[in-house]
Design a protein around this motif. Structure first.
Motif: not given
Ligand SMILES: C=C(OP(=O)(O)O)C(=O)O
Ligand SMILES: O=C(O)C1=C[C@@H](OP(=O)(O)O)[C@@H](O)[C@H](O)C1
Length: 441
Positions: A29-31, A99-102, A128-130, A173-175, A390-392, A416-418
């Motif tokens: 699991s990534k998360n 990595a957004g969550a990281v 570019r992510r908030p 939710s990551q915040y 990666h999801r696309m 490779r991101k996930s």
């Molecule tokens: C959005 C994703 O990751 P993150 O927010 O961690 O970059 C994802 O894994 O689809």
């Protein structure tokens, strides 16, 4: 060559697959990998994270934790982490890659330092992510924050004492998760008030689960609008086992459901807090022949699928995979309440619409929904843009397997991101890919 044996940067040409047949073990699991590694670093002493993911996001977390002073050793498939406890090194520049969550989790913890800078080598994606909602909460707690209009690059300086603080949970939710990791190590703890229409409840519960696994006390209201974490606690070093990954597996299951053949996918525990576990029920509701025996999920593919209408927020990281199934199903599928998909590695609503339209599908969008009308025969012979997401890339690959002629996906190395072994896993089931040099960075 990377560990997957593929070129550093590549496009992928996906050939139609007559059938997919075989057995796979779901990747880690990534998360849970990102969470367990961080919690291990926040403990004093050695922890063993058994069976960690080897993705770019996992590497990003390990790199940043090492830069902050954690001992990091990879032993077989495990990570042995010597934690820095409540004292990450100050004055360090961290690069969480894409990595957004990281990135967000580390930004929360940065309030323990007297200064941490954050940069990214993905200015067009993570850049570019908030980040403003988290920066605001940190600054209300007394941290000094600097950013480029609420985005990367940025800097955060503590220390902070804690107390009551509001954080918006409307965009991610990551915040809130970030503050949950920080809370126990503050003298006054954190009494979090999550404001707005709370999105992605499942990852918040995964964070609570992780705190508990490391001996940290926390309590939450049923709706998660209030999360209380007493201060002055310590993360307890230990041994944790990373479960299998539902978001990545959702793409494999969607592929198996849409082609003839049979797949057995192991390492997917039934009682798991990953929201994307719901992808199994969605596929079943669409008509897939999907059964579970313990931790193993079996799919007998090639049954006709039909459209559904679902709130997608509970399984946000499986929406792209399920969109592939929807595009091959009879009828019109709508994913509702998915606004946050616009704020991921790409705009997963508009960019998905564009790519699916390029493939000849009928797709519409609203601010917070995506609607796809399925087709029984997808022509293929198209080059689609992977949008560095990666999801696309997973979505387009699943479609390519069912098209009449090959589909080329640009920048497919971003898988490779996930899920670095995604193409290799599908090859082991009988899929065929070519990996020409990338035409997109
Ligand atoms: C959005 C994703 O990751 P993150 O927010 O961690 O970059 C994802 O894994 O689809
Ligand atoms: O907490 C986490 O590990 C994650 C939370 C989700 O993000 P949002 O909360 O932004 O929806 C999810 O999409 C992401 O892949 C991982």
């Amino acid at each position: 060559m990377s560990a997957d044996g593929l070129p550093e940067k590549f496009d992928v040409i996906v050939h139609p697959a007559a059938e997919l047949r075989g057995e796979l073990r779901a990747q880690p699991s990534k998360n849970y990998t990102t969470r367990y590694l961080l919690a291990a670093a926040l403990a004093d002493g050695d922890s063993r994270v058994v069976g960690v993911a080897t993705s770019e996001d996992a590497e990003a977390m390990l790199r940043c934790l090492g830069d902050w002073g954690a001992g990091v050793e990879l032993v077989g498939g495990d990570a042995v982490i010597r934690g820095f406890g409540s004292s990450p090194r100050s004055g360090v520049t961290l690069n969480p890659g894409n990595a957004g969550a990281v990135a967000r989790f580390l930004m929360g913890v940065a309030a323990l330092t007297t200064g941490t800078a954050f940069v990214t080598d993905y200015p067009d994606s993570l850049g570019r992510r908030p980040q403003g909602d988290l920066l605001e909460a940190l600054s209300r707690l007394g941290a000094r924050v600097q950013s480029r209009e609420g985005m990367f690059p940025l800097a955060i300086s503590g220390p902070v004492r804690g107390g009551v603080v509001e954080v918006s949970a409307e965009r991610s939710s990551q915040y809130a998760s970030a503050l949950m990791f920080l809370g126990p190590l503050l003298p006054d703890g954190l009494d979090l008030r999550l404001t707005g229409n709370i999105k992605s409840h499942a990852p918040l519960r995964q964070t609570l689960d992780t705190l508990a696994a490391f001996g940290v006390q926390a309590s939450a209201s049923e709706d998660l609008s209030r999360i209380t974490i007493p201060g002055g606690q310590a993360y307890r070093a230990g041994r944790v086992l990373v479960p299998g990954d539902y978001p990545g597996s959702a793409a494999i299951l969607a592929a198996a459901a849409t082609r003839p053949g049979e797949l057995r996918l192991s390492n997917l525990r039934e009682h798991d807090l990953q929201g994307e576990r719901e992808a199994l029920n969605v596929l079943r509701e669409m008509g897939a022949d999907l059964t579970r025996e313990g931790d193993t999920v079996s799919v007998r593919g090639g049954r006709p699928l039909h459209a559904v209408t679902r709130d997608g927020d509970g399984f946000t990281d499986a929406v792209q995979a399920l969109t592939a199934a929807a595009a091959l199903a009879h009828g019109t599928t709508t994913w509702e309440n998915v606004y946050t998909l616009r704020l991921k590695e790409c705009d997963r609503i508009s960019d998905t619409r564009r790519e699916l339209q390029r493939l000849g599908l009928t797709v519409t969008e609203t601010q917070d929904s995506l609607t796809v009308t399925g087709t029984p025969s997808l022509a293929g012979s198209v080059t689609a843009d992977g949008h560095g997401d990666h999801r696309m890339i997973m979505l387009l690959t699943v479609l390519g397997l069912s098209a009449q002629a090959p589909i080329r996906i640009t920048g497919a190395h971003h898988i490779r991101k996930s899920y670095p072994m995604f193409f290799r896993h599908l090859e082991s089931l009988g899929a065929r890919f070519e990996y020409p040099e990338a035409t997109r960075a």
